[in-house]
Design a protein around this motif. Structure first.
Motif, PDB file in Angstrom:
ATOM      1  N   GLU A 162       0.847  -1.195   0.000  1.00  0.00           N
ATOM      2  CA  GLU A 162       0.000   0.000   0.000  1.00  0.00           C
ATOM      3  C   GLU A 162       0.882   1.245   0.000  1.00  0.00           C
ATOM      4  O   GLU A 162       1.920   1.282   0.652  1.00  0.00           O
ATOM      5  CB  GLU A 162      -0.906   0.006   1.231  1.00  0.00           C
ATOM      6  N   ALA A 186      -3.650  -1.308  -4.203  1.00  0.00           N
ATOM      7  CA  ALA A 186      -3.422  -2.021  -2.932  1.00  0.00           C
ATOM      8  C   ALA A 186      -4.029  -1.252  -1.770  1.00  0.00           C
ATOM      9  O   ALA A 186      -4.654  -1.838  -0.875  1.00  0.00           O
ATOM     10  CB  ALA A 186      -1.932  -2.234  -2.709  1.00  0.00           C
ATOM     11  N   SER A 187      -3.861   0.056  -1.771  1.00  0.00           N
ATOM     12  CA  SER A 187      -4.446   0.881  -0.708  1.00  0.00           C
ATOM     13  C   SER A 187      -5.970   0.791  -0.729  1.00  0.00           C
ATOM     14  O   SER A 187      -6.623   0.706   0.321  1.00  0.00           O
ATOM     15  CB  SER A 187      -4.010   2.339  -0.859  1.00  0.00           C
ATOM     16  N   THR A 190      -7.146  -2.625   0.784  1.00  0.00           N
ATOM     17  CA  THR A 190      -6.984  -2.709   2.234  1.00  0.00           C
ATOM     18  C   THR A 190      -7.924  -1.754   2.960  1.00  0.00           C
ATOM     19  O   THR A 190      -8.529  -2.113   3.980  1.00  0.00           O
ATOM     20  CB  THR A 190      -5.530  -2.424   2.624  1.00  0.00           C
ATOM     21  N   THR A 293      -3.003  -6.966   6.330  1.00  0.00           N
ATOM     22  CA  THR A 293      -2.268  -6.870   5.072  1.00  0.00           C
ATOM     23  C   THR A 293      -0.938  -7.581   5.281  1.00  0.00           C
ATOM     24  O   THR A 293      -0.158  -7.203   6.154  1.00  0.00           O
ATOM     25  CB  THR A 293      -2.070  -5.405   4.629  1.00  0.00           C
ATOM     26  N   LEU A 309      -1.578   3.776   6.303  1.00  0.00           N
ATOM     27  CA  LEU A 309      -2.993   3.447   6.484  1.00  0.00           C
ATOM     28  C   LEU A 309      -3.618   4.267   7.606  1.00  0.00           C
ATOM     29  O   LEU A 309      -4.784   4.689   7.511  1.00  0.00           O
ATOM     30  CB  LEU A 309      -3.152   1.957   6.760  1.00  0.00           C
TER      31      LEU A 309
END
Length: 540
Positions: A162, A186-187, A190, A293, A309
């Protein structure tokens, strides 16, 4: 690193630690990583019931035969579908839900490198890893929550990678910036998992990176890409460590079943851990928090990913993403509010015996930002009023600290000065709880600051009583009245002294033009101020 031997040992206990008849759904399982994981699950589970979804009937016929050779006691159902179309996702889910009341595992690997748009208008290399997977999860989530022993959603893409993303262009950023696509997507995966994990804390959500695995990914690209793919396969071993298809299947099954990745709540933890294996950290950095993750070997992501995140959540990006996804789903599938609302957890999360006016009050009180967006998108009135407390949506939202919903309601011209049965406005609600960001928004919308509630207390008085120094400073900068007395005949300064909030006392005195040095001269030592004025500070 969870060793391969530890992985194999855990997988071998699936048939003893987990009940027979586990129901699993594998999407994108007619080749590659999905196929490897599917076969390993069939091999280890006792009398499994497996649905696998893909586009190739020929591949499905081959895989079905191989599954029966691995485990004759299992039931295997192939559903042919192009799940890059969200309407097809709904159809597949309807077929599964018509037969199953519980599901234990949703395992998703659907993806492509093709950039063309589907008939629904979304780029294929965006919709397959993102919206398609999220819609599968939302549709099947209530059924997952009804299961026992194992309740898990696994999405294979780039867990642990991410990184930077664009919350101004969620869907099209991938095509415009292909070299930056992986951290962006990817971010998204998640953060969407995090949002769903909060709504369904009894389900585990895993986003993982599979490592280097040789698959036919990219085979559906145009012929001119063949030399490029050949070149990549030639040089990739220099910078990428490959694992075999067998090891890949085993490691994916471990993530899908091990108690190393428990849900935030409940007993559906999975295969019991060996003594030397510990519970993994969730995406919030806390052990066992439900959304994970991880790398191919079951290890946690780097600290930078957790920081990334955490910042995204604090900045509201996670909420903006969730609103984007729901809007995308609603726009394409035409799902109504009543169809979408039950998808945020158990089917009874949203009270179905209330009308939209009542729902508009219920949603902000219970933190249902996505429901609020749907209601507002459908022109539900923002001035609905609770019959007992007279509180309106903006008051509930300010009271509960939901800044995204505050923004939504202000954009809909909600009454910023509406009072409830105790005479309190949204500013009162935010001030007493110290919600600085919400107070700033309300002040920007020309809120009246000096309204008295039923105890004749203004927002400033409440902030002083609770010791919220930053809020007091904000209100003073906007020239809030410092001299209004409440029902107890006390001003904000009286309350500050009574409560012993020294920094707030300094702020108030400074606004009155009285220096701290002058106070020292009047009172002697400043620490005696509270004692000497605890019963009467009215002479200031």
């Amino acid at each position: 690193m969870v060793t391969l031997s530890a992985t194999e040992a855990s997988n071998s206990r699936i048939s003893s630690d987990l009940p027979a008849g586990l129901v699993a759904v594998f999407v994108g399982a007619t080749s590659g990583i999905g196929e490897y994981a599917l076969k390993e699950f069939a091999k280890q589970a006792k009398r499994p019931k497996i649905y696998f979804v893909g586009r190739s009937q020929d591949a499905a016929n081959r895989i079905t035969g191989e599954l029966k050779d691995l485990n004759r006691t299992g039931q295997y159902t192939f559903i042919k579908s192009d799940v890059s179309l969200l309407k097809n996702v709904d159809t597949v889910c309807e077929q599964i839900l018509a037969k199953e009341t519980t599901i234990n595992l949703l395992f998703q690997t659907q993806g492509t490198m093709r950039s063309e748009r589907t008939s629904e208008g979304l780029a294929m290399f965006y919709v397959l890893p993102v919206t398609s997977r999220i819609l599968f999860t939302l549709n099947l989530l209530p059924t997952l929550q009804k299961a026992n022993s194992l309740k898990r959603v696994v999405s294979v893409f780039a867990g642990g990678f991410e990184g930077p993303f664009s919350d101004k262009d969620w869907a099209d950023y991938v095509g415009k910036n292909p070299m930056k696509a992986r951290p962006h997507v990817a971010s998204m995966i998640t953060m969407a998992h995090n949002a769903m994990a909060r709504q369904a804390p009894d389900v585990t959500f895993i986003h993982n990176y599979p490592g280097g695995v040789k698959t036919n990914f990219g085979a559906d690209l145009a012929a001119w890409t063949i030399p490029l793919r050949w070149l990549f396969s030639l040089i990739s071993p220099i910078f990428l460590k490959y694992i075999s298809s067998e090891e890949c299947g085993k490691r994916q099954l471990y993530g899908a079943t091990s108690a190393r990745f428990p849900p935030a709540k409940g007993e559906a933890t999975g295969v019991f851990l060996a003594d030397d294996i510990h519970v993994a950290r969730g995406t919030d950095g806390q052990a066992g928090s439900g959304s994970y993750t991880i790398n191919f070997d079951g290890e946690n992501a780097s600290p930078k990913v957790y920081e990334h995140l955490a910042k995204a959540k604090a900045d509201g990006a996670e909420e903006r993403l969730w609103a984007h996804i729901l809007g995308e789903i609603k726009g394409i599938t035409g799902k109504t509010i009543r169809e979408l609302c039950p998808l945020y957890g158990h089917t009874d999360v949203v009270p179905m015996n209330i009308d939209d006016r009542q729902l508009l009050l219920w949603a902000p009180e219970n933190g249902q930002k996505d429901v609020m967006r749907l209601l507002l998108d459908n022109d539900t009135k923002v001035h609905a009023e609770d019959r007992e407390s007279f509180q309106r949506p903006l008051s509930w939202t300010a009271r509960n600290g939901h800044i995204v919903v505050v923004n939504l309601l202000l954009d809909q011209n909600a009454n910023v000065d509406a009072m409830d049965s105790s005479g309190q406005t949204p500013l009162h609600q935010a001030a007493v709880r110290g919600y600085t960001a919400i107070i700033k928004l309300l002040l920007e919308n020309n809120v009246i600051m000096d309204i008295n509630d039923s105890s004749s207390r203004t927002p400033l008085t409440l902030a002083v009583i609770e010791g919220h120094e930053v809020v007091v400073k904000l209100l003073l900068e906007k020239k809030a009245n410092m001299d209004i007395k409440d029902i107890a005949n006390r001003t904000p300064l009286n309350w500050a002294v009574l409560k012993g909030h020294m920094d707030i006392i300094r702020l108030l005195l400074r606004k009155k033009g009285i220096s701290w040095k002058e106070i020292q001269m009047r009172m002697g030592r400043p620490e005696r101020l509270t004692i000497r004025t605890s019963t009467n500070a009215s002479y200031f």
